[in-house]
Design an enzyme around this catalytic site. Structure first.
Site, PDB file in Angstrom:
ATOM      1  N   CYS A 106      -3.760 -16.776  26.060  1.00  0.00           N
ATOM      2  CA  CYS A 106      -4.894 -15.864  26.125  1.00  0.00           C
ATOM      3  C   CYS A 106      -5.803 -16.179  27.323  1.00  0.00           C
ATOM      4  CB  CYS A 106      -5.638 -15.887  24.793  1.00  0.00           C
ATOM      5  SG  CYS A 106      -6.573 -14.402  24.421  1.00  0.00           S
ATOM      6  N   HIS A 107      -7.069 -16.543  27.083  1.00  0.00           N
ATOM      7  CA  HIS A 107      -8.031 -16.820  28.144  1.00  0.00           C
ATOM      8  C   HIS A 107      -7.917 -18.233  28.709  1.00  0.00           C
ATOM      9  CE1 HIS A 107      -9.891 -13.192  26.491  1.00  0.00           C
ATOM     10  NE2 HIS A 107     -10.558 -13.110  27.627  1.00  0.00           N
TER      11      HIS A 107
END
Length: 177
Positions: A106-107
């Site tokens: 993800c991030h």
């Protein structure tokens, strides 16, 4: 297999920590929770507070030499906090310097942008990081999980919590589990 999980004191996406953590445990591996501060970290279910977890070591106490691989769970606040901490960035970079595998979801790739280790690499992430990753010299792809071996180490990335099954099935064997 001994795996470091690097998270900020607050903001890690709970499921992006707990599911890879469980996968390493299910494979018989040792898991170590590392953060920038001692005590406990606060996880989140998107924007809502979730469970807290005890920190095993701080980045100041940890060394890549002691681990077979590094997992970087996501969470917007988690990744944003880690990328502004010089110790966390140096710890993540040390796995690349040592040629050890890194898995990010993800991030989490924001920390790797800051570490300056993505030039010439191909990876996936949450779509909003696409421009940041390209500006860091990486090629961004929209895939459930991507394995990049075109650098000093294996880099395994995934987009979001919906990809965790594939992410776990890919990174655990790459880490020796």
């Amino acid at each position: 297999m001994r795996v470091a999980f690097l998270v900020a004191p607050e903001g890690v996406e709970r499921v992006e920590l707990t599911e890879p953590w469980q996968a390493v445990g299910d494979a018989g591996g040792e898991r170590v929770l590392i953060s920038t501060e001692p005590g406990e970290i606060q996880s989140f279910d998107h924007l809502d507070k979730a469970a807290s977890f005890p920190v095993d070591l701080t980045v100041a106490e940890a060394s890549a030499a002691d681990y077979d691989g590094l997992v970087l769970p996501g969470g917007v606040a988690n990744a944003d906090d880690l990328r502004t901490d010089a110790g966390a960035v140096a710890f993540a970079k040390s796995f690349f310097d040592a040629g050890k595998p890194v898995a990010a979801i993800c991030h989490a790739s924001w920390t790797l942008v800051e570490a300056g280790v993505l030039r010439g690499r191909t990876l996936t992430s949450w779509p909003s990081l696409r421009t940041d990753l390209r500006n860091a010299g990486a090629t961004w792809v929209d895939e459930q999980v991507h394995v990049c071996t075109s650098g000093p180490n294996t880099l395994i990335t995934s987009r979001n919590p919906g990809d965790l099954k594939a992410f776990n099935a890919t990174f655990v064997p790459a880490f020796g589990g």
